[in-house]
Write a protein that holds these residues in place. Structure first.
Motif, PDB file in Angstrom:
ATOM      1  N   ALA A 175      -1.147   3.430  -5.068  1.00 21.05           N
ATOM      2  CA  ALA A 175      -1.770   4.406  -5.966  1.00 21.05           C
ATOM      3  C   ALA A 175      -1.434   4.059  -7.408  1.00 21.05           C
ATOM      4  N   ILE A 176      -2.444   4.162  -8.256  1.00 22.83           N
ATOM      5  CA  ILE A 176      -2.192   3.998  -9.692  1.00 22.83           C
ATOM      6  C   ILE A 176      -2.590   5.314 -10.339  1.00 22.83           C
ATOM      7  N   GLY A 177      -1.593   6.096 -10.694  1.00 19.53           N
ATOM      8  CA  GLY A 177      -1.845   7.444 -11.200  1.00 19.53           C
ATOM      9  C   GLY A 177      -1.963   7.478 -12.704  1.00 19.53           C
ATOM     10  N   THR A 228       2.747  14.106  -6.872  1.00 21.45           N
ATOM     11  CA  THR A 228       1.909  14.821  -5.910  1.00 21.45           C
ATOM     12  C   THR A 228       1.520  13.884  -4.771  1.00 21.45           C
ATOM     13  N   MET A 229       1.214  12.640  -5.098  1.00 26.41           N
ATOM     14  CA  MET A 229       0.889  11.645  -4.059  1.00 26.41           C
ATOM     15  C   MET A 229       2.068  11.483  -3.105  1.00 26.41           C
ATOM     16  N   GLN A 260       2.387  14.417  -0.766  1.00 17.59           N
ATOM     17  CA  GLN A 260       1.346  14.437   0.258  1.00 17.59           C
ATOM     18  C   GLN A 260       1.464  13.271   1.235  1.00 17.59           C
ATOM     19  N   GLY A 261       2.458  12.434   1.055  1.00 15.02           N
ATOM     20  CA  GLY A 261       2.642  11.305   1.973  1.00 15.02           C
ATOM     21  C   GLY A 261       1.692  10.157   1.710  1.00 15.02           C
ATOM     22  N   GLU A 262       1.029  10.162   0.550  1.00 15.89           N
ATOM     23  CA  GLU A 262       0.100   9.075   0.222  1.00 15.89           C
ATOM     24  C   GLU A 262       0.850   7.814  -0.155  1.00 15.89           C
ATOM     25  N   GLY A 264       0.801  -1.232   0.000  1.00 16.76           N
ATOM     26  CA  GLY A 264       0.000   0.000   0.000  1.00 16.76           C
ATOM     27  C   GLY A 264       0.825   1.270   0.000  1.00 16.76           C
ATOM     28  N   ARG A 265       2.138   1.146  -0.138  1.00 18.26           N
ATOM     29  CA  ARG A 265       2.996   2.325  -0.019  1.00 18.26           C
ATOM     30  C   ARG A 265       3.657   2.727  -1.332  1.00 18.26           C
TER      31      ARG A 265
END
Lengths: 344, 277
Positions: free
Chosen positions: A206-208, A216-217, A220-222, A160-161
């Motif tokens: 994340a799948i950008g 950007t993710m 933001q620490g996402e 998840g990271r």
């Protein structure tokens, strides 16, 4: 004093305003060109460093941000009136542009700095201005250093990271090609990647849809890890973020970035002057410093401290250069299949 | 004579519509039925409609528009009513708060939402602080997060027509209803809501059209896992270079959203509803 505007006066003024763009643009005609650059750090670097250096050579450069694939798309749609005079792309797009007859071969004798280029940077279609080395950007404060792509999908520390992108991105395409090999795929066979995505989809943070979105993710620490070039890491560091670069154990994919002259460029002389500025020692020295940290192709420019922190000349020599002919052949089907594999 | 003069004055607008809207639409329509060899064919439509995944994307896009319309209505109608009941200062505040986001770019508003709905954002932190969640969570790349962002971004499109209608509304009608014994709910349902309905329907059309075609917000907040038609079109144009297919998809999006909007417009012109306008 009262300002009075008659209807006739308003109509005349409006007509004048509308006609203004049709007036001869004498000041710009002397040596102005539109040059494409990748959005984000490339756009910033070329606007702040390259444009002033080109201006000293009498060329007024308008930097137009566009992803490599978008540049190809806009060129294909232009119907002989190219929206750019100079393009900034990688070999995958170069092959497509060449196939479509959208770029011209250059005359190296028009470039004063041509002989200063390293041999691999000299191509008939234009000079390479840098080589991007790709790997993994990670946050050393939150996750361990990843040993490679495979670990992202197998070590729970990365669950998840980490963030990924699809095949619209060159950086991601090269990474997926390496991942396919790691999971048993032959060249041109991306099935292991799609199987992996379907199996581990919830493992991915994340799948950008673009590199900017992924970065950007990260800001933001996402996410704490993503497929990146050394330039991306240098840029994030310049913003004060903790960010390190990790070379995958399987090898770091590398990709040259070239400037090409478009067929039908409005001002070929100005394009040559711009190309020459881009491969000059002056420009490449500045671009090799933070925040860009681009690897120079001018033999007179040394690797800077920030570049050496990411890549040594030996690592660059051992980098993996993907087979773009194979990638181009399959890119459309991979893109479509990627959407199906990740869609909710 | 007057009719001729009117036609002359309207001609620039008609010419612009013809040149910059209808002509490109015609080019798009022709492109969508053009085969690889240049002949006319409906294959692009056939391929799209035979693909379950693609049809799913179309349905999801329509549903996203409808969900956003519902959320904007739930938030926008009470806000407009608050405006109706407020004094001049509060009214100015509501108007400015509604208009202010419109002065910034859609891109800026979308990126602001990354901060708000992210793992370290105020929503997640509040839930953790209140003990409603064990650990920080992210609404990024979820439909909930996307609808939340679109709701805020599209809110002015519903609230502004409502405020315009309510500003011109006759307050004595509500007073008359109350004098005749109607309580506040009844006044709302029988007097205010009928007055607001044409504006609500107009707002629905605007919000639906904007939400279904909002490429930036959909792609940034939704990411690559939530695929909607604008991303699908972009992929065909910018990555795959399949322009006839992109034209066909664009046309299908135009037709499907157009049907929903036409339905709402027909509703707005209904005899009983139009009577309140």
């Amino acid at each position: 004093m009262t300002f009075r505007m008659t209807r006739r006066g308003f109509a005349a003024g409006a007509a004048g305003l509308l006609a203004a763009p049709m007036l001869p643009r004498r000041a710009e005609a002397a040596g102005s060109i539109v040059a494409a650059a990748f959005p984000g750090s490339w756009e910033d670097a070329y606007r702040t460093i390259m444009a002033p250096i080109a201006a000293e050579a009498g060329v007024d450069v308008t930097i137009a941000p566009a992803l490599a694939q978008d540049q190809v798309g806009k060129m294909m749609a232009s119907g002989g009136t190219p929206p750019y005079d100079a393009l900034l792309v990688s070999p995958g797009q170069t092959a497509m542009l060449q196939e479509q007859g959208l770029i011209d071969e250059i005359d190296p004798s028009r470039l004063q700095n041509w002989d200063l280029l390293i041999d691999s940077a000299k191509t008939p279609l234009g000079p390479h201005v840098t080589v991007e080395v790709n790997g993994l950007a990670y946050n050393p404060e939150t996750v361990p250093k990843p040993s490679g792509y495979r670990e992202l999908f197998e070590n729970p520390a990365f669950e998840g990271r980490f963030g990924v992108q699809g095949f619209g991105s060159n950086t991601a395409t090269m990474a997926w090609a390496e991942i396919a090999k790691l999971y048993g795929g032959e060249p041109g066979d991306m099935q292991p990647v799609f199987d992996l995505l379907r199996e581990k989809i919830d493992w991915i943070g994340a799948i950008g849809t673009s590199g900017n979105a992924i970065r950007t993710m990260y800001r933001q620490g996402e996410i704490d890890v993503f497929m990146a070039s050394t330039g991306n890491v240098a840029r994030l560091r310049s913003l004060g973020l903790p960010c390190e670069f990790a070379h995958p154990q399987s090898g770091s994919p590398a990709i040259p970035v070239a400037i090409h002259m478009t067929k039908g460029a409005s001002n070929p002389d100005a394009v040559y002057a711009y190309m020459d500025a881009a491969i000059s020692a002056e420009a490449q020295r500045q671009l090799a410093e933070p925040p860009s940290g681009y690897i120079p192709t001018n033999s007179e420019v040394d690797f800077t401290e920030i570049i050496l922190e990411f890549v040594t000349p030996a690592q660059l020599a051992n980098a993996i250069y993907p087979d773009w002919a194979t990638i181009n052949k399959h890119r459309a089907e991979w893109t479509a299949e990627f959407d199906r594999a990740v869609a909710m | 004579m007057q009719r001729t003069t009117g036609a002359i004055f309207a001609s620039p607008m008609l010419a612009m519509m013809l040149l910059f809207f209808l002509a490109p639409l015609g080019v798009l329509a022709v492109a969508s039925v053009t085969g690889p060899e240049g002949g006319l064919t409906l294959d692009n439509y056939r391929v799209f409609l035979a693909d379950g995944f693609a049809v799913g994307v179309l349905v999801d896009t329509i549903l996203l528009g409808l969900k956003t319309v519902a959320a904007v209505t739930l938030l926008g109608v009470p806000l407009a009513l608050l405006y109706w009941h407020s004094g001049p200062r509060m009214r100015t505040l509501i108007l400015v708060a509604t208009l202010l986001p419109m002065l910034t770019s859609n891109v800026v508003r979308t990126f602001a939402w990354i901060v708000i709905i992210g793992r370290n954002g105020p929503i997640s932190q509040t839930f953790v602080e209140l003990g409603l969640s064990d650990r920080p969570f992210s609404l990024m790349f979820s439909e909930t997060g996307l609808v939340m962002a679109l709701t805020q971004i599209e809110l002015p499109l519903l609230v502004l027509p409502l405020i315009a209608v309510l500003s011109a509304a006759d307050r004595r009608l509500v007073e008359a209803a109350e004098v005749l014994g109607a309580d506040r709910w009844r006044s709302l349902v029988t007097v205010l809501l009928p007055m607001m309905t044409p504006a609500i329907l107009a707002g629905w059309v605007l919000v639906f059209a904007s939400a279904t075609t909002s490429y930036v917000t959909q792609s940034v907040i939704g990411g690559a896992r939530l695929i909607y038609m604008p991303q699908f079109v972009y992929r065909e144009v910018g990555v795959l270079f399949q322009w006839p297919m992109a034209a066909a998809i664009s046309f299908l999006l135009l037709v499907s959203t157009g049907i929903v909007m036409l339905g709402v417009t027909i509703l707005a012109r209904h005899r009983r509803l139009a009577a309140y306008a």
